[in-house]
Design a protein around this motif. Structure first.
Motif, PDB file in Angstrom:
ATOM      1  N   ARG A 153       7.710   0.786  -5.273  1.00 55.75           N
ATOM      2  CA  ARG A 153       6.935   1.935  -4.834  1.00 55.75           C
ATOM      3  C   ARG A 153       5.452   1.585  -4.701  1.00 55.75           C
ATOM      4  NH1 ARG A 153       7.059   7.590  -5.780  1.00 55.75           N
ATOM      5  NH2 ARG A 153       4.978   7.355  -6.643  1.00 55.75           N
ATOM      6  N   ALA A 154       4.867   2.011  -3.606  1.00 56.05           N
ATOM      7  CA  ALA A 154       3.424   1.821  -3.464  1.00 56.05           C
ATOM      8  C   ALA A 154       2.837   3.012  -2.713  1.00 56.05           C
ATOM      9  CB  ALA A 154       3.123   0.537  -2.705  1.00 56.05           C
ATOM     10  N   GLU A 155       1.620   3.363  -3.072  1.00 50.46           N
ATOM     11  CA  GLU A 155       0.978   4.536  -2.487  1.00 50.46           C
ATOM     12  C   GLU A 155      -0.014   4.066  -1.415  1.00 50.46           C
ATOM     13  OE1 GLU A 155      -2.159   7.822  -4.051  1.00 50.46           O
ATOM     14  OE2 GLU A 155      -0.731   7.014  -5.514  1.00 50.46           O
ATOM     15  N   VAL A 156       0.129   4.575  -0.206  1.00 54.51           N
ATOM     16  CA  VAL A 156      -0.711   4.118   0.891  1.00 54.51           C
ATOM     17  C   VAL A 156      -2.134   4.671   0.762  1.00 54.51           C
ATOM     18  CG1 VAL A 156      -1.056   4.167   3.395  1.00 54.51           C
ATOM     19  CG2 VAL A 156       1.240   3.900   2.453  1.00 54.51           C
TER      20      VAL A 156
ATOM     21  N   VAL B 233      -2.023  -2.696   5.834  1.00 51.67           N
ATOM     22  CA  VAL B 233      -1.943  -1.491   5.012  1.00 51.67           C
ATOM     23  C   VAL B 233      -2.504  -1.804   3.627  1.00 51.67           C
ATOM     24  CG1 VAL B 233      -0.415   0.235   3.991  1.00 51.67           C
ATOM     25  CG2 VAL B 233       0.099  -0.711   6.250  1.00 51.67           C
ATOM     26  N   THR B 234      -3.483  -0.995   3.225  1.00 50.07           N
ATOM     27  CA  THR B 234      -4.003  -1.113   1.859  1.00 50.07           C
ATOM     28  C   THR B 234      -3.268  -0.078   1.005  1.00 50.07           C
ATOM     29  OG1 THR B 234      -6.133  -1.642   2.800  1.00 50.07           O
ATOM     30  CG2 THR B 234      -6.085  -1.120   0.453  1.00 50.07           C
ATOM     31  N   MET B 235      -2.744  -0.539  -0.135  1.00 50.39           N
ATOM     32  CA  MET B 235      -1.949   0.393  -0.943  1.00 50.39           C
ATOM     33  C   MET B 235      -2.176   0.140  -2.410  1.00 50.39           C
ATOM     34  SD  MET B 235       1.578  -1.415   0.094  1.00 50.39           S
ATOM     35  CE  MET B 235       1.298  -2.901   0.999  1.00 50.39           C
ATOM     36  N   LEU B 236      -1.735   1.109  -3.209  1.00 46.78           N
ATOM     37  CA  LEU B 236      -1.868   1.014  -4.650  1.00 46.78           C
ATOM     38  C   LEU B 236      -0.499   0.675  -5.217  1.00 46.78           C
ATOM     39  CD1 LEU B 236      -4.257   1.329  -6.507  1.00 46.78           C
ATOM     40  CD2 LEU B 236      -3.546   3.682  -6.945  1.00 46.78           C
ATOM     41  N   LEU B 237      -0.421  -0.508  -5.811  1.00 48.86           N
ATOM     42  CA  LEU B 237       0.849  -0.937  -6.391  1.00 48.86           C
ATOM     43  C   LEU B 237       0.648  -0.956  -7.897  1.00 48.86           C
ATOM     44  CD1 LEU B 237       2.971  -3.701  -4.768  1.00 48.86           C
ATOM     45  CD2 LEU B 237       2.977  -3.393  -7.244  1.00 48.86           C
TER      46      LEU B 237
ATOM     47  N   PRO C 166      -2.365   7.999   4.997  1.00 48.90           N
ATOM     48  CA  PRO C 166      -2.757   7.855   3.598  1.00 48.90           C
ATOM     49  C   PRO C 166      -2.025   8.863   2.711  1.00 48.90           C
ATOM     50  CG  PRO C 166      -4.660   7.783   5.019  1.00 48.90           C
ATOM     51  CD  PRO C 166      -3.491   8.121   5.886  1.00 48.90           C
ATOM     52  N   ASP C 167      -1.825   8.490   1.473  1.00 47.87           N
ATOM     53  CA  ASP C 167      -1.184   9.313   0.454  1.00 47.87           C
ATOM     54  C   ASP C 167       0.333   9.365   0.574  1.00 47.87           C
ATOM     55  OD1 ASP C 167      -3.584   9.840  -0.739  1.00 47.87           O
ATOM     56  OD2 ASP C 167      -3.926  11.686   0.417  1.00 47.87           O
ATOM     57  N   THR C 168       0.915   8.765   1.627  1.00 45.38           N
ATOM     58  CA  THR C 168       2.375   8.698   1.614  1.00 45.38           C
ATOM     59  C   THR C 168       2.789   7.549   0.699  1.00 45.38           C
ATOM     60  OG1 THR C 168       2.321   7.290   3.551  1.00 45.38           O
ATOM     61  CG2 THR C 168       2.726   9.629   3.930  1.00 45.38           C
ATOM     62  N   VAL C 169       4.053   7.544   0.356  1.00 43.80           N
ATOM     63  CA  VAL C 169       4.572   6.516  -0.540  1.00 43.80           C
ATOM     64  C   VAL C 169       5.536   5.638   0.240  1.00 43.80           C
ATOM     65  CG1 VAL C 169       6.050   6.136  -2.539  1.00 43.80           C
ATOM     66  CG2 VAL C 169       4.232   7.843  -2.635  1.00 43.80           C
ATOM     67  N   ILE C 170       5.369   4.318   0.105  1.00 44.83           N
ATOM     68  CA  ILE C 170       6.287   3.409   0.787  1.00 44.83           C
ATOM     69  C   ILE C 170       6.893   2.459  -0.246  1.00 44.83           C
ATOM     70  CG2 ILE C 170       5.154   3.476   3.044  1.00 44.83           C
ATOM     71  CD1 ILE C 170       3.731   0.877   2.220  1.00 44.83           C
ATOM     72  N   ASN C 171       7.872   1.684   0.185  1.00 42.08           N
ATOM     73  CA  ASN C 171       8.472   0.692  -0.697  1.00 42.08           C
ATOM     74  C   ASN C 171       8.297  -0.676  -0.075  1.00 42.08           C
ATOM     75  OD1 ASN C 171       9.646   2.379  -2.825  1.00 42.08           O
ATOM     76  ND2 ASN C 171      10.818   3.231  -1.114  1.00 42.08           N
TER      77      ASN C 171
END
Lengths: 311, 280, 350
Positions: free
Chosen positions: C289-292, C304-308, C325-330
């Motif tokens: 899971r990572a937050e965009v 894509v910069t994301m919070l892992l 932004p703020d969506t969640v990806i895997n």
């Protein structure tokens, strides 16, 4: 040098470092390049400066060919010399008047020449032209113009004014020598100011106009601060230069009437070379040196307070 | 400051500049025109802005009363030698102070700059004594040696140093890689690039020497050794009063050649001065 | 042609040491790039090889001669400077022939060499121009011409492309490389741009704070960076670093577990830093899971910069993802491309 190095790890090829390394050769080159100037300064400035101090401690009678150590006697004479007081007064009036008039006229001319006008280069050349006219020639023609029956009074008379005998009255003589010198050399400062004005980025004026600053305010708040380094530099050059003015006095007034235009350099010359008072002349030289040094130093110190901006 | 000016302001500015020009231009005009007026007209009232009568004999008197050609030559050759000598001495010293790292460079530079604080008027008395001992009084040596090596050249050294400091260091490094030693770098790279700076300091060195007055009257005593500024003041009558028309003619002969050179090359004079690091 | 050997080369200015003992062997005909951030000492090192800086300690050997105390002119090297340093008062031809003039070449000889170099660089039509009449790329070529006319043992380049615009830089990069392939002269090339280093070098030397971090072929540095500094410096965008612990299940960080290659099992239990390049992350529903945070579409790829966990990481994806932004990806790392570094010295763990 080479021997000492052999105790260290010897390089593979076995060559000891040469004595004339790159740095040493460069140092030698540096010394050779400055040698003529340095030797010249020592011979023609520093040694004479030492000598002038040595002479100032002596009474030197040229006719009797005596050279007697008198310690501070010449310096006491400086304090008691009432003529000198007048001379220093004249020097002050001359220098202050010259600097103020020169710098303000130079600035005015530079601002005028900085305008977008057709044929401005011709005006620039004409304002500058006295700088290249031989100094004594310039002084002679002004002396001629300033005679009692000379050109200036002639023209004044045409409009009904009877002019003074410019060079023979205290106040007008002083004004005359100042003005003649200003017109001769103001072109130099004018060009330096003009270059400084042209160095002020145009965007600053555009920004100021958008901010709604009127022209005179732009000049006071933007132009003056930004050209202040040039103002300081030119004022140092002009003050030191004013203390060296000799030919104009010698040709126009010979220091007169009375002592009213006898500036320090002229007085020094008279004492040393007309009256052969070499000892006292040397003491006056020391006085001149101290004045120049103090003024230069003071102006250098003012740099921080007056100069708003420097790159 | 540079905004488009209204036509009325334009006229006003031209008017103001023309008025201001009078004291700068009129004396030269007056000198030239008065020198060709007969003696009876030079103090005429009303003043003759354009000569009514001509008297060219004044000019021949200039040459009769003094060895004026010799004096002209004295001034010219002294100024030329001083200019060339100063260029050599000062460009070398200025280059070294700007570009070469050598021990005590800063201290030596300060010592040399002391020259700026000590105008030659301060040291004129001992200089006279020194040249007297060396048997060089009433020769041109003092007028040549002191400006080239002494205080006047310090200013030139300073200006040249300021110029050489701005030369990109990589140019010299490229020259070193290309196989040049210090002196060749100076001769082949630095000096050719310094031409504009050299030209304007040369002009001012020449004028400085050309205008010297105190030194000639201290050091020179015979008419055939005199330089022009000194010679001009010697055209006096039996009572020591100036012979105006002859003085003006000699002054014209002194001033005109330099003025003509200036008119031809005024751009180099003025712009050279402005762009030569004199700014500090 | 020559081999260049640096042994224990040091440089200090007074008591400040800027180069702390560099050992480097540059083979005959090799193209070596010195790369590193500004202030790492790469230019100083190059200038010491050139003879423009004195060498404080160690020995420098060019073609079997110790040259520590020789002038640049006696080292048989040529250099291309960052500003090109063309003599403004000489034509292109004179600039190029200048060094030969001072080595006693005859006029005809000089002309022949200059024409030869001009031919190689396509400068024939520009020989009579002054530097100010030349474009940036043309000046660059004249500077190179000045270097090659002499046929030196070694070429030195000091950030030669940094004054050119981005497009011209790519062109000149190719030209320098093909020039080297033609002449096969040993070359040392300094740059701060790792792309230049990667594309041009036979071997790269990564420098940091006056020390060599790693020496190797471009792809070796990319595939097996010796430490965290090299890993972060080579590759663009930079490698992502995540702090955590190596466990039997994988790499644990902020409540997440990242799968690890089998060989990592020998380090189980210790804290470590995981490195993964942006291009080695792919979108995978089975991933972590990572937050965009930020999406930057570049056309060919999307960055894509994301919070892992609590670490910000960047991923570069070939597919056109439509994310806000703020969506969640895997995302799933390519396990074979994971690097591990120890937390203290940042050395690679293998």
């Amino acid at each position: 040098m080479a021997v000492a190095h052999q105790h260290h790890e010897t390089p593979k090829a076995g060559t000891p470092p040469p004595f004339w390394t790159i740095a040493r050769r460069d140092s030698l080159a540096g010394f050779l390049f400055i040698a003529p100037q340095l030797i010249g300064i020592i011979t023609f400035v520093l040694v004479p400066l030492g000598l002038v101090f040595w002479y100032s401690l002596h009474e030197w009678n040229v006719l009797a060919n005596t050279f007697t150590f008198t310690g501070s006697q010449n310096y006491r004479m400086v304090l008691e010399d009432t003529n000198l007081l007048e001379v220093l007064g004249a020097t002050t009036i001359f220098s202050v008047g010259l600097v103020v008039l020169n710098l303000s006229l130079a600035l005015l001319l530079a601002v005028l020449l900085n305008q977008k006008l057709a044929g401005i280069a011709v005006f620039r050349a004409l304002f500058f032209s006295p700088v290249v006219v031989s100094l004594v020639a310039w002084t002679i023609v002004w002396g001629f113009l300033l005679q009692k029956n000379g050109g200036i009074n002639g023209m004044l008379l045409m409009v009904g004014i009877e002019g003074p005998n410019w060079l023979r009255e205290d106040v007008t003589a002083m004004i005359s020598v100042i003005v003649v010198q200003v017109f001769k050399n103001v072109g130099l400062n004018m060009i330096l100011f003009l270059a400084a004005l042209q160095g002020v980025p145009k965007e600053l004026y555009e920004a100021a106009r958008i901010d709604g600053a009127p022209a005179f305010k732009q000049f006071r708040r933007i132009t003056l601060p930004l050209i202040s380094p040039t103002i300081l530099l030119t004022s140092i050059i002009t003050i030191v230069g004013s203390l060296q003015v000799f030919a104009q006095i010698a040709v126009l007034t010979q220091g007169g009437p009375g002592l009213s235009t006898t500036v320090l350099v002229y007085y020094l010359y008279q004492q040393a070379f007309q009256f052969d008072y070499f000892g006292y002349g040397s003491t006056l030289s020391i006085l001149l040196f101290v004045i120049v040094a103090v003024l230069t130093f003071a102006q250098w110190q003012m740099r921080k307070r007056i100069v708003f901006y420097e790159n | 400051m540079k905004t488009d000016l209204s036509p009325r302001l334009r006229v006003a500015l031209y008017g103001l500049m023309c008025v201001l020009l009078i004291p700068f231009v009129f004396p030269t005009w007056w000198m030239v025109t008065s020198s060709i007026k007969p003696i009876s007209d030079i103090f005429a009232f009303p003043p003759q802005l354009i000569p009514q009568n001509y008297d060219w004999t004044t000019y021949s008197k200039v040459f009769e009363l003094q060895p004026f050609v010799q004096q002209y030559w004295n001034s010219a050759y002294i100024a030329a030698v001083v200019t060339i000598g100063t260029m050599v001495v000062s460009s070398m010293a200025g280059y070294a102070f700007a570009r070469i790292r050598f021990p005590y460079a800063d201290t030596i530079f300060m010592i040399v700059l002391l020259g700026l604080l000590i105008p030659s008027e301060v040291t004129i008395v001992p200089l006279f004594q020194m040249f007297l001992k060396a048997g060089m009084v009433n020769t041109h040596w003092p007028l040549i040696l002191v400006p080239i090596f002494g205080a006047p050249s310090v200013f030139v050294t300073f200006v040249m140093r300021q110029f050489f400091v701005t030369l990109p260091a990589e140019l010299e490094e490229a020259a070193r890689v290309d196989g040049l030693g210090r002196f060749k770098i100076f001769r082949k790279i630095a000096l050719p690039l310094a031409k504009p700076a050299l030209a304007s300091v040369a002009i001012f060195t020449f004028l400085h020497s050309w205008n010297l007055f105190l030194e000639p009257i201290v050091f020179l005593s015979s008419a055939d050794k005199f330089t022009l500024p000194q010679a001009l003041t010697q055209y006096t009558d039996a009572y020591g009063g100036p012979m105006w028309n002859i003085q003006l003619a000699a002054a014209t002969l002194t001033a005109l050649p330099v003025l003509i050179v200036f008119i031809i090359a005024q751009k180099q004079f003025v712009e050279g001065l402005a762009h030569t690091g004199l700014k500090g | 042609m020559a081999q260049v050997t640096l042994s224990e080369i040091r440089k200090s200015y007074g008591s400040v040491n800027v180069i702390h003992g560099v050992d480097l062997q540059i083979n005959d005909g090799e193209f070596v790039v010195l790369v590193g951030p500004s202030g790492c000492g790469k230019s100083t090192l190059l200038r010491m090889i050139a003879g423009l800086e004195t060498i404080t300690g160690g020995t420098l050997d060019i073609g079997g001669r110790i040259v520590n105390d020789l002038d640049p002119k006696d080292r048989d090297i040529a250099m291309v400077f960052q500003s090109y340093a063309l003599y403004p008062h000489m034509t292109a031809a004179t600039n190029m022939g200048f060094s030969l003039e001072h080595r006693g070449g005859s006029k005809a000889e000089i002309e022949e060499r200059v024409n030869w170099a001009a031919g190689i660089l396509g400068l024939e039509a520009l020989l009579d121009r002054y530097p100010r009449q030349l474009s940036g790329g043309q000046r660059q070529r004249v500077a190179m011409g000045r270097a090659i006319v002499r046929n030196p043992q070694v070429f030195l380049f000091d950030e030669p492309l940094s004054n050119l615009d981005a497009k011209l830089r790519v062109v000149m990069r190719g030209e320098i490389k093909s020039l080297h392939q033609k002449l096969k002269t040993t070359t040392v090339y300094v740059t701060h741009d790792q792309v230049e280093a990667m594309t041009m070098a036979d071997r790269i030397v990564v420098l940091n704070r006056g020390r060599v971090e790693q020496i190797g072929a471009p792809l070796d540095l990319y595939d097996r960076p010796a430490n965290r500094f090299v890993a972060g410096f080579i590759g663009s965008p930079s490698m992502n670093f995540i702090e955590g612990t190596i466990t039997a299940e994988g790499f644990a960080t902020a409540g997440l577990t990242v799968p690890l290659p089998i060989k990592a099992q020998s380090h189980v239990g210790g804290p470590a830093i995981l490195g993964i390049r942006p291009e080695h992350l792919r979108l995978d529903p089975a991933g972590i899971r990572a937050e965009v945070l930020l999406v930057e579409p570049m056309g060919a790829e999307t960055q894509v910069t994301m919070l892992l966990g609590n670490t910000q990481v960047i991923g570069v994806f070939r597919e056109r993802v439509d994310l806000s932004p703020d969506t969640v990806i895997n995302v799933m790392p390519d396990v074979a491309a994971i690097h591990l570094f120890d937390t203290d010295g940042g050395q690679r763990l293998d």
